[in-house]
Design a protein around this motif. Structure first.
Motif, short mmCIF file in Angstrom:
data_model
loop_
_atom_site.label_atom_id
_atom_site.label_comp_id
_atom_site.label_asym_id
_atom_site.label_seq_id
_atom_site.Cartn_x
_atom_site.Cartn_y
_atom_site.Cartn_z
N PRO A 1 4.69 -28.16 4.50
CA PRO A 1 3.35 -27.98 5.08
C PRO A 1 2.60 -26.79 4.47
CG PRO A 1 4.94 -28.45 6.81
CD PRO A 1 5.73 -28.21 5.56
N ALA A 2 3.29 -25.67 4.31
CA ALA A 2 2.63 -24.48 3.76
C ALA A 2 2.25 -24.68 2.30
CB ALA A 2 3.56 -23.26 3.90
N ILE A 3 3.12 -25.28 1.51
CA ILE A 3 2.82 -25.53 0.10
C ILE A 3 1.64 -26.48 -0.03
CG2 ILE A 3 3.70 -26.56 -2.03
CD1 ILE A 3 6.50 -25.62 -1.17
N ALA A 4 1.66 -27.56 0.73
CA ALA A 4 0.57 -28.55 0.67
C ALA A 4 -0.76 -27.92 1.04
CB ALA A 4 0.89 -29.72 1.60
N ALA A 5 -0.76 -27.10 2.09
CA ALA A 5 -2.00 -26.48 2.55
C ALA A 5 -2.58 -25.54 1.50
CB ALA A 5 -1.75 -25.72 3.86
N GLU A 6 -1.73 -24.72 0.88
CA GLU A 6 -2.24 -23.73 -0.08
C GLU A 6 -2.69 -24.37 -1.39
OE1 GLU A 6 -0.77 -19.83 -2.60
OE2 GLU A 6 0.02 -20.15 -0.58
N LEU A 7 -1.95 -25.39 -1.85
CA LEU A 7 -2.26 -25.99 -3.15
C LEU A 7 -3.24 -27.15 -3.04
CD1 LEU A 7 1.26 -25.90 -4.86
CD2 LEU A 7 -0.63 -24.28 -5.07
N GLY A 8 -3.66 -27.48 -1.82
CA GLY A 8 -4.70 -28.49 -1.64
C GLY A 8 -4.25 -29.91 -1.91
N VAL A 9 -3.00 -30.23 -1.57
CA VAL A 9 -2.49 -31.60 -1.72
C VAL A 9 -1.96 -32.07 -0.36
CG1 VAL A 9 -1.90 -31.30 -4.15
CG2 VAL A 9 -0.17 -30.81 -2.39
N THR A 10 -1.76 -33.37 -0.24
CA THR A 10 -1.18 -33.89 1.00
C THR A 10 0.31 -33.58 1.04
OG1 THR A 10 -0.60 -36.05 0.08
CG2 THR A 10 -2.84 -35.80 0.94
N GLU A 11 0.89 -33.68 2.23
CA GLU A 11 2.32 -33.43 2.35
C GLU A 11 3.12 -34.49 1.60
OE1 GLU A 11 2.81 -33.15 6.53
OE2 GLU A 11 2.13 -31.08 6.63
N GLY A 12 2.59 -35.71 1.55
CA GLY A 12 3.26 -36.75 0.78
C GLY A 12 3.30 -36.43 -0.69
N VAL A 13 2.18 -35.93 -1.22
CA VAL A 13 2.14 -35.53 -2.63
C VAL A 13 3.04 -34.32 -2.87
CG1 VAL A 13 0.67 -34.61 -4.46
CG2 VAL A 13 -0.13 -36.51 -3.05
N ALA A 14 3.05 -33.38 -1.93
CA ALA A 14 3.91 -32.20 -2.07
C ALA A 14 5.38 -32.60 -2.14
CB ALA A 14 3.69 -31.24 -0.90
N GLY A 15 5.73 -33.75 -1.55
CA GLY A 15 7.10 -34.24 -1.63
C GLY A 15 7.54 -34.55 -3.05
#
Length: 409
Positions: free
Chosen positions: A48-62
């Motif tokens: 969640p934190a990575i997705a929020a900071e880098l501006g991607v969805t949590e699915g993409v962060a996966g």
């Protein structure tokens, strides 16, 4: 990720002389295993934190789990064939170095594609290490001490699973997700310096060729084992990659509680390892079916019964037990299917497991982005139950007694 027989480092390689105690060198490989397991799954607690900071969805962060898995699948084969007769000590140093560089790139990057590049480098280290590391540990010790050496390597794996991932999540929650990767870089540097100091020369006397790799695929029971591996690993990581967003958004738990639950999950996995060993001693088929059913039901029921602290905790514990049983059950089946081909089959198994791991994270990410985070739990559960059904329908225990193997992570 390997067991004691899954190795591409040929047994024809001679053991180094032992003028000093070999155990510090074995420990240096064990802490390498700990660091790799921790780093590979570090994003799970931080999505969640990575997705929020880098501006991607949590699915993409996966994709931070998917990309190193795919690269590791190739590296398990390419590194082992490509290193030829290079001194294995230098190979291990290089693989540990990729982990150090990967963590630093991720920690310092503000571009998600660059983050993925850093994670791809990690995949080289993961695939190469698990194809070579455990076997090299047995070369370091006197004859008869191999089981002890392997138990130390996989103790590093277990500690990484139990403590490393939740510790990284806690660090991220307290100080930010980048600090968790900086810490991973520091650990990787310490591991590298330790290995440079303690590992003796490990010369190779022969090498593996591409022609040896498909040998296991000619055995029908081994092909069934690969299908079973694909189903259960995809199911596991379709769900597990997104356990943190689920516990946050659906169970409404805070970050510290989630970190504790991840620790509980890992501890339950150790219990599952013990339970699985007892079941496998009687029937490998029963072990596989039990693993699939328990994992499938516990994950699929999370959206229904895991919406609060008590329900989520109970189901996460049951799921953790199934996860502890999973790799041991699959590996035992494949080992019994083709014990004569495990040197070349080791690469095939690592490749299969890593492709399935990466595919699971990808499938779960698509489900999360299109159907919501609960859908990843359902997808994972259905695939685990499908593995149990395939095993029930086509698998038959052989006459050979089960061989106890260490867990793969």
């Amino acid at each position: 990720m390997q067991n004691q027989t899954n190795t591409l480092a040929t047994e024809a390689e001679t053991s180094p002389s032992h003028h000093h105690s070999p155990w510090p060198a074995v420990i240096s490989i064990a802490i390498g295993a700990f660091a790799l397991v921790t780093t590979e799954f570090l994003p799970v607690g931080l999505l969640p934190a990575i997705a929020a900071e880098l501006g991607v969805t949590e699915g993409v962060a996966g994709m931070m789990v998917t990309v190193p898995g795919l690269v590791a699948a190739l590296a398990a084969i390419l590194v082992t064939v490509g290193i030829g007769k290079t001194d294995r000590r230098f190979v291990l140093w290089s693989l540990t170095g990729t982990m150090l560089v990967s963590n630093l790139i991720v920690a310092l990057s503000h571009s998600f594609p660059l983050v993925l590049f850093g994670r791809a480098l990690l995949g080289i280290g993961v695939g190469g290490f698990w194809a070579l590391g455990p076997a090299l540990s047995t070369r370091l010790v006197p004859p008869g001490s191999e089981p002890r050496a392997l138990s130390m390597i996989f103790a590093g794996v277990s500690i990484g699973t139990v403590a490393g991932v939740p510790a990284g999540a806690l660090l991220g929650e307290l100080f930010g997700w980048r600090i968790a990767f900086h810490a991973g870089g520091v650990v990787a540097l310490l591991v590298l310096l330790t290995q440079m100091r303690l590992l003796p020369s490990l010369p190779a006397k022969s090498s593996v060729t591409f022609r040896q790799l498909p040998e296991m695929l000619r055995v029908p029971k081994a092909r069934l084992g690969i299908l079973i591996t694909m189903l259960v690993f995809i199911g596991q990581f379709a769900a597990y990659t997104y356990i943190t967003p689920f516990l946050s958004q659906v169970a409404h738990l805070d970050a510290r509680t989630i970190s504790i639950l991840l620790l509980v999950y890992g501890a339950a996995g150790l219990a599952g390892n013990v339970i699985g060993g007892k079941i496998l001693a009687r029937s490998v088929r029963a072990g596989l079916i039990t693993t699939g059913v328990v994992m499938g039901l516990s994950t699929a029921l999370l959206p229904l019964l895991g919406t609060g602290l008590i329900g989520a905790t109970l189901l996460v514990i049951v799921w953790g037990i199934a996860f502890g049983m999973m790799p041991m059950s699959v590996q035992t089946w494949i080992f019994q299917a083709a014990p004569h081909a495990m040197e070349s089959g080791g690469a095939v198994f690592v490749t299969t497991a890593q492709i399935a791991l990466a595919s699971g994270a990808l499938v779960g990410g698509v489900a999360v982005d299109h159907l919501g985070v609960s859908s990843a739990m359902v997808v994972g559960g259905v695939l685990a139950l499908a593995m149990a059904a395939v095993t029930m329908r086509w698998a038959q225990d052989g006459e050979q007694p089960a061989t106890k193997l260490h867990a793969v992570h």
